[in-house]
Design an enzyme around this catalytic site. Structure first.
Site, PDB file in Angstrom:
ATOM      1  N   ASP A 151      60.126  54.677  -1.889  1.00 29.45           N
ATOM      2  CA  ASP A 151      59.259  54.950  -3.028  1.00 29.45           C
ATOM      3  C   ASP A 151      57.826  55.524  -2.513  1.00 29.45           C
ATOM      4  O   ASP A 151      57.028  55.689  -3.174  1.00 29.45           O
ATOM      5  CB  ASP A 151      58.732  53.677  -3.945  1.00 29.45           C
ATOM      6  CG  ASP A 151      58.060  52.360  -3.022  1.00 29.45           C
ATOM      7  OD1 ASP A 151      57.887  52.827  -1.846  1.00 29.45           O
ATOM      8  OD2 ASP A 151      57.955  51.643  -3.472  1.00 29.45           O
ATOM      9  N   SER A 205      53.829  43.563   1.404  1.00 29.91           N
ATOM     10  CA  SER A 205      55.214  44.138   0.831  1.00 29.91           C
ATOM     11  C   SER A 205      56.349  44.101   1.751  1.00 29.91           C
ATOM     12  O   SER A 205      57.475  43.970   1.227  1.00 29.91           O
ATOM     13  CB  SER A 205      54.986  45.168   0.138  1.00 29.91           C
ATOM     14  OG  SER A 205      54.602  46.340   0.848  1.00 29.91           O
ATOM     15  N   HIS A 244      57.213  52.200   0.777  1.00 29.65           N
ATOM     16  CA  HIS A 244      58.338  50.979   1.301  1.00 29.65           C
ATOM     17  C   HIS A 244      59.613  51.778   1.590  1.00 29.65           C
ATOM     18  O   HIS A 244      60.001  52.741   1.259  1.00 29.65           O
ATOM     19  CB  HIS A 244      58.603  50.166   0.238  1.00 29.65           C
ATOM     20  CG  HIS A 244      57.253  49.506  -0.428  1.00 29.65           C
ATOM     21  ND1 HIS A 244      56.863  49.972  -1.592  1.00 29.65           N
ATOM     22  CD2 HIS A 244      56.356  48.591   0.088  1.00 29.65           C
ATOM     23  CE1 HIS A 244      55.553  49.358  -1.834  1.00 29.65           C
ATOM     24  NE2 HIS A 244      55.327  48.540  -0.761  1.00 29.65           N
TER      25      HIS A 244
END
Ligand SMILES: *[C@@H]1O[C@H](CO)[C@@H](O)[C@H](O)[C@H]1NC(C)=O
Ligand SMILES: *[C@@H]1O[C@H](CO)[C@@H](O)[C@H](O)[C@H]1NC(C)=O
Length: 376
Positions: free
Chosen positions: A351, A44, A354
């Site tokens: 969040d 990610s 991240h």
């Protein structure tokens, strides 16, 4: 050579000018627009929409909104990623995800195989992402083979969308992967068992490099992993016992494991040029940049380091593992909604897992100084 350095300096000056944090200028840095294409592998940290395309889900509300307007792609961030800032710095479009079937973007300047939640190790039935590094490399090999078949048919129109053969050889092959191998291992393993797994993880990483080398890749760019123990998700799940936390409120074991992973990754990086003659490798110390940002956040204009922007529950973490950013869910008997903060530029963490766009910009600017990179 002189023009290369000059143009790189122009880019870095441009970047420093728009930044409120001023990293010291280095006289050169190794990412450059002289690489005709970029092929990226990872999780990610650099997923520009791959997992969203591959698994068929629409991005969550609040994600990407700070920068991208609809349609959203599927980044796990409120805006741009480190990779996006690096592409901007060398004057390139953002990398299109390999599995993206609906898009205006082109693959001419490269392709992105990074998918959120991916590991270096092979995925198993419990993995959220089926796209481990081995699969990502296989996807690249398929991509290259199909592109070359099409190009050799001699259709000029395709040139606008696909990389010519020499772009593959002269392109830059980037990696930002390993975080989920380490973070994931802690759910079922002791600290010592996690450490014992690192050489196996790195063997698989090396196998990916080898397969790309055999395909003709020669320029490699490797990010090490960040201080995982400072992620709110890790603090909330593994830091309930305060003796597990260091003086900054990060989980010591996770950071220690990340450091040992990086140490061994660095050892491998030193060996790679001899193992794969004619290749060049750059190792980027993301851990140091992110640690500096987290521990010295106020100096860099951030109000919060571990506490998340988009979450619920309030200080100290504003993070509830049951209620992801943008979602409404029942946690501890009450219905809660995790909403974004008002000013995300004051937060390092978006969040719980991240980084915010503001933090990613900070990291990219520091990469671009060249001071955190080593080339072998
Ligand atoms: C924080 O800033 C100080 C002073 O500039 C520096 O010495 C230190 O290394 C920084 N911390 C980290 C983790 O980089
Ligand atoms: C769960 O709810 C109870 C009762 O409202 C409260 O005392 C407790 O602090 C809550 N726990 C968490 C983790 O929020």
């Amino acid at each position: 050579m002189e023009t290369l350095v000059q143009s790189l300096l122009t880019y870095s000056l441009l970047f420093v000018a728009i930044s409120h944090t001023l990293p010291p200028l280095a006289c050169s840095f190794p990412i450059s627009h002289h690489f005709p294409a970029v092929f990226n592998f990872g999780d990610s940290n650099s997923d520009t929409g791959e997992l969203s395309s591959g698994l068929g889900f629409l991005p969550q509300p609040s994600y990407e909104e700070a920068y991208f307007k609809t349609p959203y792609y599927g980044r796990f961030c409120n805006g741009r990623l480190i990779l996006d800032f690096l592409m901007e710095a060398i004057g390139r479009p953002y990398l299109r995800p390999y599995l993206d079937s609906i898009s205006r973007q082109s693959y001419r300047r490269g392709c992105n195989f990074a998918a959120a939640a991916s590991t270096i190790q092979k995925a198993n039935a419990a993995s959220y992402s089926p796209f481990g590094l081995g699969v990502q490399v296989s996807q690249f090999i398929t991509f290259k083979s199909k592109v070359l078949q099409l190009i050799h048919q001699g259709d000029d129109e395709l040139e606008r969308y696909l990389p010519p053969e020499y772009y593959f050889k002269n392109g830059l092959y980037m990696f930002d992967i390993g975080q989920n191998d380490i973070a994931g291992a802690f759910y079922s393993k002791t600290f010592d068992q996690v450490l014992a797994l690192i050489p196996t993880i790195l063997d698989i990483f090396q196998d990916g490099i080898k397969r790309l080398y055999e395909e003709g890749a020669r320029n490699f760019w490797i990010h090490n992993t960040g201080p995982l123990g400072c992620l709110a998700q890790v603090v909330s799940l593994f830091g309930k016992d305060k003796s597990k936390l260091d003086e900054f409120g990060c989980v010591s074991d996770h950071n220690q494991a990340a450091k040992l992973f990086n140490l061994q990754l660095h050892g491998l990086f030193k060996k790679l040029p001899q193992l794969y003659p004619g290749s060049r490798f750059t190792y980027v110390d993301i851990f140091s940049i992110k640690s500096d940002l987290l521990l010295n956040h106020s100096k860099y204009g951030f109000d919060h380091s571990i506490m998340v922007c988009c979450g619920t529950g309030g200080p100290p973490l504003n993070y509830d593992d049951e209620v992801g950013c943008g979602k409404t869910a029942t946690s501890n008997g009450t219905i809660k909604t995790a909403k974004p903060c008002i000013d995300s530029s004051k937060y390092v963490n978006w969040d719980g897992i991240h980084y915010t766009e503001a933090a990613n910009r900070f990291v990219a600017l520091h990469i671009l100084t060249g001071k955190y990179s080593e080339t072998a």
